[in-house]
Design an enzyme around this catalytic site. Structure first.
Site, short mmCIF file in Angstrom:
data_model
loop_
_atom_site.label_atom_id
_atom_site.label_comp_id
_atom_site.label_asym_id
_atom_site.label_seq_id
_atom_site.Cartn_x
_atom_site.Cartn_y
_atom_site.Cartn_z
CD GLU A 259 -15.55 -8.77 -10.33
OE1 GLU A 259 -14.79 -8.07 -9.45
OE2 GLU A 259 -16.65 -9.66 -9.62
CG HIS A 262 -16.34 -3.13 -8.04
ND1 HIS A 262 -17.13 -2.68 -6.81
CD2 HIS A 262 -16.59 -4.85 -8.64
CE1 HIS A 262 -17.68 -4.43 -6.20
NE2 HIS A 262 -16.71 -5.77 -7.08
CD GLU A 331 -8.95 -7.22 -8.06
OE1 GLU A 331 -9.31 -6.91 -7.37
OE2 GLU A 331 -9.84 -7.15 -8.94
CG HIS A 332 -11.66 -11.19 -9.30
ND1 HIS A 332 -11.81 -11.20 -7.97
CD2 HIS A 332 -11.62 -9.54 -9.31
CE1 HIS A 332 -11.95 -10.53 -8.03
NE2 HIS A 332 -12.35 -9.30 -8.27
CG HIS A 426 32.37 -11.42 10.20
ND1 HIS A 426 31.93 -9.81 10.76
CD2 HIS A 426 31.11 -11.31 9.45
CE1 HIS A 426 31.55 -9.40 10.03
NE2 HIS A 426 30.90 -10.83 9.10
#
Length: 445
Positions: A259, A262, A331-332, A426
Site C-alpha cells: 500500500e 501508491h 482504510e485497509h 394533520h
C-alpha cells in the site's frame, strides 16, 4: 531509513505527532479554491474545464469526451493477458455487488399496517478515476461495475489527461469493458464540478464517486451542496496490519510496501505484540525497499522516512493493539496471527474500511481480484463511513399502507400529537377518513 518502531504507551506522544496531519483530509483554503473552480465551470462550461486543466495539469485539451473509435482502440490495444485479468476482476466485482445489492421489500408489520422499501438505482452517476501517481484501472472496475450491478442507466467516467490530452489507455479500456457509457477527460476538480452542474460536453449526474487527494475530496463535498450523492473521505491510500508473534516478517514487510508504494502521502502501519517481530520487519522492510524501481522506491523512502506516515508499533497486549487500530481507523486492515488472535481482533476492531483475514489474503488480492471493494474511507473516515459499492448507487423510497381499522388505531396518537404541534390540518386529514370530524378544531387535541 531511521528507526520507525514505536513502543506503546511510552512513545504515544511521538506516534501522535507523526500522524498529526492524518486528522484532516482538506482544509478551508482547499475548499475555497475548489468552490472557485465550481463557479468558473458554472460560468464558462467546457471552457472552465479546459482552463483548469491548462492551469493545474499543464495540458491543452482539444476535446473533453473520448470518441468510440478512441475507446475501441484502447480495448483492442490491451495485451491478451491483461484483458483476461480485467475480465476476471469484472466478473468477481460483479458477483460480490450482486450479493450486496439492496432489494425492495414489504411486510405487514401490524394487522392492517404494511410497510416496506422500494429500491431504485440512481438515474446517472459520474465516476472519477485519478492517475496522478499512476494508472488505477482497478478503481475504474470497482466503481463502474458497482454502478452496473445497481442498475444505473447512465455511467460517465472522468479521468485526468496524459500529456497528449488522451486518457490512460488501460484505464479507458477497463472502464469501457466494465460498462461505462461515456468517458471524459480533464482536471479532476473541474470534472467533478461539471458532473454537479453540467456543461456542453459533460452531463449533470445524480451521484459522483471516486478517490483522490484533498482537492478531490473537497470537490466531492462541494458537489453535495448541489444535491448530488457522493462518498466522502476517499483520500490517499492507507493500510494497517495487526500481527502476533507468529506472523511471517518477510510477508509483513511486503504487505506494508503493497500500500505504501501508491505515493509519498500513503500511510502504512503495523501493530504487533512482538518486539522481536517488529525488529525483523523493520530490517526486511529496508532491504525490500532497496529492491524496488526508483520511482516507487522514492515514495517508500518518504513514507517510511522521518516525515512520513509509516510506522511499526509494539503494544503490550492484543487488546491494546486493537485500541490503536480503532484510533487510526484504517482504510485497509490485515489480521495475521494464530486463530485466537484473529478471533479477538474481529471481536474488538470497530473501525476499518476493509478487514482481510489470514496469511494468504494480501492487500493486493483485495485491490484487484477478490471482488470486494477497494474504494474505501481514509483519514479516520472509517469511523463513520463505509467503502463504495452498489449500495451507494441506489436510493430508497419507504412505503406504507393502512386499512381503515389500522388508521382508526392510530387516530388517538395523530390527534394528540397534532394538537401539541398546533397542526390541526394533520388531525383533519385522519378525521375526514374516519368520519370523526369535530365541530371545532381550535380546541387542539
Amino acid at each position: 531509513m531511521s528507526t520507525m518502531i514505536f513502543n506503546l504507551p511510552q512513545d504515544q506522544e511521538q506516534l501522535d505527532e507523526r500522524f498529526r496531519s492524518h486528522n484532516k483530509l482538506f482544509d478551508r483554503e482547499v475548499l475555497t479554491g475548489v468552490l472557485a473552480i465550481f463557479d468558473e465551470v458554472a460560468r464558462s462550461g467546457d471552457e472552465g474545464i479546459r482552463s483548469a486543466t491548462r492551469k493545474f495539469d499543464q495540458v491543452e485539451l482539444d476535446r473533453l469526451e473520448l470518441t468510440e473509435t478512441c475507446t475501441a482502440a484502447c480495448i483492442n490495444g490491451l495485451p491478451p493477458s491483461l484483458r483476461s485479468a480485467i475480465g476476471q476482476a469484472i466478473r468477481h466485482v460483479h458477483e460480490v455487488n450482486m450479493e450486496l445489492r439492496p432489494r425492495s421489500w414489504e411486510k405487514e408489520i401490524r394487522p392492517g399496517t404494511v410497510v416496506g422499501e422500494i429500491v431504485r438505482p440512481l438515474d446517472s452517476v459520474g465516476i472519477w478515476i485519478p492517475a496522478r501517481k499512476g494508472p488505477l484501472l482497478s478503481t475504474a472496475i470497482m466503481l463502474v461495475v458497482a454502478a452496473k450491478a445497481a442498475g444505473v442507466p447512465t455511467i460517465v467516467v472522468g479521468m485526468p489527461p496524459l500529456k497528449d490530452g488522451a486518457g490512460d489507455p488501460g484505464t479507458v479500456a477497463a472502464a469501457k469493458l466494465a460498462g461505462a457509457d461515456r468517458i471524459v477527460i480533464g482536471n479532476g476538480v473541474s470534472i467533478i464540478a461539471a458532473f454537479a452542474q453540467g456543461t456542453e460536453s459533460v452531463p449533470e449526474v445524480d451521484g459522483i464517486f471516486g478517490p483522490g487527494p484533498g482537492g478531490i475530496a473537497a470537490a466531492m463535498s462541494a458537489a453535495m451542496m448541489y444535491g448530488k450523492k457522493a462518498a466522502l473521505g476517499l483520500g490517499p491510500t492507507e493500510c494497517a496490519i495487526i500481527a502476533d508473534g507468529s506472523a511471517d516478517p518477510e510477508r509483513a514487510a511486503c504487505d506494508l510496501i503493497n500500500e505504501a508504494e501508491h505515493g509519498p502521502d500513503s500511510s502504512a502501519v503495523l501493530v504487533t505484540t512482538s518486539a522481536a517481530l517488529a525488529r525483523q520487519i523493520e530490517e526486511r522492510l529496508g532491504l525490500r525497499i532497496g529492491e524496488m524501481p526508483e520511482d516507487r522506491r522514492r515514495y517508500l523512502q518518504q513514507v517510511f522516512g522521518p516525515a512520513g506516515k509509516g510506522a511499526i508499533v509494539v503494544t503490550p497486549t492484543i487488546e491494546d493493539a486493537c485500541d490503536c487500530i480503532n484510533g487510526f481507523a484504517p482504510e485497509h486492515l490485515m489480521v495475521v496471527g494464530e486463530p485466537q488472535t484473529e478471533q479477538r481482533v474481529l471481536e474488538l476492531v470497530r473501525h476499518a474500511g476493509e478487514i482481510l483475514i489470514g496469511g494468504y489474503t494480501p492487500f493486493s488480492a483485495g485491490n484487484y481480484a477478490i471482488g470486494i471493494t477497494a474504494v474505501l474511507p481514509t483519514n479516520r473516515f472509517a469511523k463513520a463511513f463505509s467503502g463504495v459499492t452498489c449500495k451507494d448507487m441506489v436510493k430508497v423510497s419507504t412505503t406504507g399502507r393502512l386499512t381503515p381499522e389500522a388508521l382508526r388505531e392510530l387516530a388517538p396518537a395523530i390527534r394528540e400529537m397534532s394538537g401539541y404541534e398546533q397542526l390541526p390540518g394533520h388531525r383533519k386529514a385522519a378525521d375526514i377518513r374516519l368520519g370523526t370530524e369535530p365541530a371545532d378544531y381550535n380546541g387542539g387535541g
